[in-house]
Design an enzyme around this catalytic site. Structure first.
Site, PDB file in Angstrom:
ATOM      1  N   GLY A 233       0.766  -1.360   0.280  1.00 24.45           N
ATOM      2  CA  GLY A 233       0.099  -0.103   0.474  1.00 24.45           C
ATOM      3  C   GLY A 233       0.738   1.447  -0.062  1.00 24.45           C
ATOM      4  N   GLU A 267       3.880  -7.065   1.338  1.00 25.41           N
ATOM      5  CA  GLU A 267       3.752  -6.874  -0.165  1.00 25.41           C
ATOM      6  C   GLU A 267       3.378  -5.816  -0.397  1.00 25.41           C
ATOM      7  OE1 GLU A 267      -0.494  -8.841   0.851  1.00 25.41           O
ATOM      8  OE2 GLU A 267       0.352 -10.477   1.742  1.00 25.41           O
ATOM      9  N   PRO A 268       4.871  -4.768  -0.899  1.00 20.44           N
ATOM     10  CA  PRO A 268       4.672  -3.333  -1.825  1.00 20.44           C
ATOM     11  C   PRO A 268       4.443  -4.532  -3.454  1.00 20.44           C
ATOM     12  CG  PRO A 268       6.934  -4.168  -0.966  1.00 20.44           C
ATOM     13  CD  PRO A 268       6.214  -5.198  -0.571  1.00 20.44           C
ATOM     14  N   ARG A 270       3.129  -0.941  -5.693  1.00 17.15           N
ATOM     15  CA  ARG A 270       3.360  -0.124  -5.864  1.00 17.15           C
ATOM     16  C   ARG A 270       5.621   1.112  -6.149  1.00 17.15           C
ATOM     17  NH1 ARG A 270      -0.767   3.164  -8.140  1.00 17.15           N
ATOM     18  NH2 ARG A 270      -1.973   2.036  -6.490  1.00 17.15           N
ATOM     19  N   ARG A 306      -6.085   3.424 -15.530  1.00 25.23           N
ATOM     20  CA  ARG A 306      -5.927   4.127 -14.118  1.00 25.23           C
ATOM     21  C   ARG A 306      -6.259   5.234 -14.680  1.00 25.23           C
ATOM     22  NH1 ARG A 306      -2.474   5.493 -11.801  1.00 25.23           N
ATOM     23  NH2 ARG A 306      -3.814   4.562  -9.703  1.00 25.23           N
ATOM     24  N   TYR A 310     -10.548   4.913 -12.360  1.00 18.22           N
ATOM     25  CA  TYR A 310      -9.832   5.453 -10.861  1.00 18.22           C
ATOM     26  C   TYR A 310      -9.728   7.028 -11.585  1.00 18.22           C
ATOM     27  CZ  TYR A 310      -7.981   1.213 -10.200  1.00 18.22           C
ATOM     28  OH  TYR A 310      -8.103  -0.399  -9.506  1.00 18.22           O
ATOM     29  N   CYS A 337     -13.733   4.216 -28.147  1.00 19.31           N
ATOM     30  CA  CYS A 337     -15.292   4.535 -28.161  1.00 19.31           C
ATOM     31  C   CYS A 337     -16.006   4.319 -27.411  1.00 19.31           C
ATOM     32  CB  CYS A 337     -15.960   3.557 -29.753  1.00 19.31           C
ATOM     33  SG  CYS A 337     -14.990   2.914 -30.748  1.00 19.31           S
ATOM     34  N   TYR A 366       0.583  -1.666 -12.451  1.00 15.89           N
ATOM     35  CA  TYR A 366      -1.100  -1.158 -12.351  1.00 15.89           C
ATOM     36  C   TYR A 366      -1.701  -1.087 -14.268  1.00 15.89           C
ATOM     37  CZ  TYR A 366      -0.941  -3.155  -7.954  1.00 15.89           C
ATOM     38  OH  TYR A 366      -0.760  -3.335  -6.393  1.00 15.89           O
TER      39      TYR A 366
HETATM   40  N1  LLP Z   1      -1.187  -7.046  -1.214  1.00 14.18           N
HETATM   41  C1  LLP Z   1      -2.628  -7.484  -1.100  1.00 14.18           C
HETATM   42  C2  LLP Z   1      -3.499  -7.964  -0.415  1.00 14.18           C
HETATM   43  C3  LLP Z   1      -3.556  -6.539  -2.149  1.00 14.18           C
HETATM   44  O1  LLP Z   1      -4.775  -6.395  -2.547  1.00 14.18           O
HETATM   45  C4  LLP Z   1      -2.826  -5.182  -2.572  1.00 14.18           C
HETATM   46  C5  LLP Z   1      -3.026  -4.914  -3.781  1.00 14.18           C
HETATM   47  C6  LLP Z   1      -1.089  -5.263  -2.076  1.00 14.18           C
HETATM   48  C7  LLP Z   1      -0.548  -5.862  -1.236  1.00 14.18           C
HETATM   49  C8  LLP Z   1      -0.336  -4.334  -3.439  1.00 14.18           C
HETATM   50  O2  LLP Z   1      -0.371  -3.313  -2.751  1.00 14.18           O
HETATM   51  P1  LLP Z   1       0.169  -1.419  -3.518  1.00 14.18           P
HETATM   52  O3  LLP Z   1       1.750  -1.993  -2.265  1.00 14.18           O
HETATM   53  O4  LLP Z   1       0.628  -2.119  -4.644  1.00 14.18           O
HETATM   54  O5  LLP Z   1      -0.185  -0.752  -3.166  1.00 14.18           O
HETATM   55  N2  LLP Z   1      -4.844  -1.240  -9.644  1.00 14.18           N
HETATM   56  C9  LLP Z   1      -5.185  -0.247  -8.813  1.00 14.18           C
HETATM   57  C10 LLP Z   1      -3.934  -0.760  -7.144  1.00 14.18           C
HETATM   58  C11 LLP Z   1      -5.166  -2.512  -6.743  1.00 14.18           C
HETATM   59  C12 LLP Z   1      -4.461  -2.936  -5.594  1.00 14.18           C
HETATM   60  C13 LLP Z   1      -4.887  -4.031  -5.236  1.00 14.18           C
HETATM   61  N3  LLP Z   1      -4.019  -4.752  -4.088  1.00 14.18           N
HETATM   62  C14 LLP Z   1      -4.091   0.939  -8.839  1.00 14.18           C
HETATM   63  O6  LLP Z   1      -4.112   0.763 -10.278  1.00 14.18           O
HETATM   64  O7  LLP Z   1      -3.996   2.160  -8.066  1.00 14.18           O
END
Ligand code: LLP
Length: 403
Positions: A233, A267-268, A270, A306, A310, A337, A366
């Site tokens: 996150g 669990e990174p 992004r 994206r 969003y 379209c 993403y």
């Molecule tokens: N762990 C779990 C259980 C998750 O559901 C996610 C992301 C992550 C780790 C990784 O999160 P990050 O570090 O990447 O924030 N498509 C959206 C983002 C959806 C994230 C879904 N879960 C976007 O483009 O902003």
């Protein structure tokens, strides 16, 4: 990425040269930025010696995952496909965690066979299903239970996952019931408490709140967890200079861990790959209507979802900075379209012409992984830049792949 003699350059290669050689649209990643991100992430949490499981969903390119693996990272997967991909990339199953609210029996069975570190379960039914399958196989399976800490991550609604109205995890009461269920089952070894409150988080305070909620639940459970999986996150700066305060997050975790002595898992996604990627695209036409100046690119919402999904804003740059700033406002759109097929509104941008090359930034996470073949459009090529070397890490799709 910087301008050298007015030419936007990624590591040692100009975007113009890349577009001429490989065509457009093209996803292009910087190895050096990847290396920096991983090194920084490790440094930010070095005192915790965490297990870092890269969230495969953010970028599913096999060759890129192979590079990430070389830095010792594990993987967070959410489907059988992602698990297969992580294993194919050479990631040790003992560094793989499996998240998600709807794992099928086939997926659970596959994960058990592969002896991964943890299956993080998200409901009572799932725990029972894991136990049933493990019993059939006469195996003991290491599991985590995902807590829903009812914490607002203060991010976009669509990517918030830690509030009680979200489908993820179980509340504290159910969590305690599941702990007891696990204690009494022969084929499950409870090892982990997991959480993930959302994505693109830039304020550390929700994380502190989340830690408090975990602390409370663990104390009530009176159970020693070998692992605490804090999810991912961590946000990045897309169009402003906001940054997550890693120092404060780290301090809060250290304080929390004093009481629990568990190993931390992250669990990174992004924060590892978000800013390593650009999408290179060419202007097909410029179309002036009564109200707007539409700049129509050869990339579209199917290539980068994206903005349409969003309302995400990605910084946009010209490949060559050589013209005066325009008085016009440009609407940067794709050829699909749908009226949501729009990337951004450009103001005070340099004058644009047809065939110019445009770069959309920070699409390493993403971007390609959310792309589709909508309108029967082949997916872009993916390239990895290392200094002055370019490696094709995924070929451009052909129409024959689709038809
Ligand atoms: N762990 C779990 C259980 C998750 O559901 C996610 C992301 C992550 C780790 C990784 O999160 P990050 O570090 O990447 O924030 N498509 C959206 C983002 C959806 C994230 C879904 N879960 C976007 O483009 O902003």
């Amino acid at each position: 990425m910087k301008y050298i003699n007015k030419n936007l350059t990624i590591e040692k290669i100009s975007v113009e040269a890349i577009s001429k050689r490989f065509g457009t649209p093209a996803y292009c990643y910087s190895y050096d930025q990847l290396r920096k991100n991983i090194t920084n992430f490790k440094k930010n949490f070095s005192s915790l010696s965490p297990l870092i499981c890269f969230a495969i969903k953010s970028n599913t390119n096999l060759n890129l995952i192979k590079e990430i693996k070389k830095f010792g990272l594990g993987a967070d997967v959410v489907s059988m496909g992602e698990l297969m991909l992580a294993i194919k990339a050479g990631i040790n199953p003992k560094k793989i965690v499996f998240s998600g609210v709807g794992k099928t029996s086939a997926e659970i069975s596959y994960a058990i066979n592969k002896k991964i570190l943890l299956i993080n379960a998200e409901s009572q039914s799932e725990i029972k299903e894991i136990n049933r399958i493990a019993k059939l196989k006469n195996k003991k399976v290491q599991v985590g239970i995902r807590l829903n800490p009812n914490t607002d991550a203060k991010t976009l609604n669509q990517i918030s996952t830690g509030r009680k109205e979200n489908k993820f995890g179980v509340n504290s009461k159910t969590f305690l019931e599941l702990v007891n269920y696990c204690k009494n089952s022969n084929n499950i070894i409870l090892k982990c408490l997991s959480v993930h409150i959302g994505s693109q988080i830039l304020d550390y305070k929700p994380y502190v709140k989340m830690l408090k909620a975990i602390n409370k639940t663990i104390n009530r459970a009176n159970f020693k967890f070998e692992f605490i999986d804090l999810g991912g996150g961590m946000g990045i700066s897309y169009n402003n200079n906001k940054k997550l305060n890693y120092k404060k997050y780290n301090i809060a975790i250290k304080k929390f861990i004093k009481n629990h002595k568990s190993k931390i898992i992250f669990e990174p996604g992004r924060s590892i790959v978000g800013n390593i990627g650009i999408l290179i695209s060419k202007i097909i036409y410029i179309k002036k209507s009564e109200k707007k100046n539409f700049v129509i690119l050869d990339a579209a919402m199917n290539d980068l979802m994206r903005p349409a999904l969003y309302g995400a804003i990605h910084k946009t740059l010209p490949s060559i900075k050589n013209r005066k700033i325009s008085k016009k406002t440009y609407e940067l759109v794709g050829p699909i379209c749908e009226s949501t097929d729009k990337f951004s509104t450009l103001q005070k941008f340099q004058n644009l012409k047809e065939k110019d090359i445009i770069v959309i930034c920070d699409v390493g996470a993403y971007g390609m992984s959310l792309s589709s073949n909508y309108n029967v459009r082949p997916k872009p090529i993916e390239l990895l830049i290392k200094g002055s070397k370019i490696k094709v890490i995924k070929k451009r799709q052909n129409h024959s792949d689709l038809i």
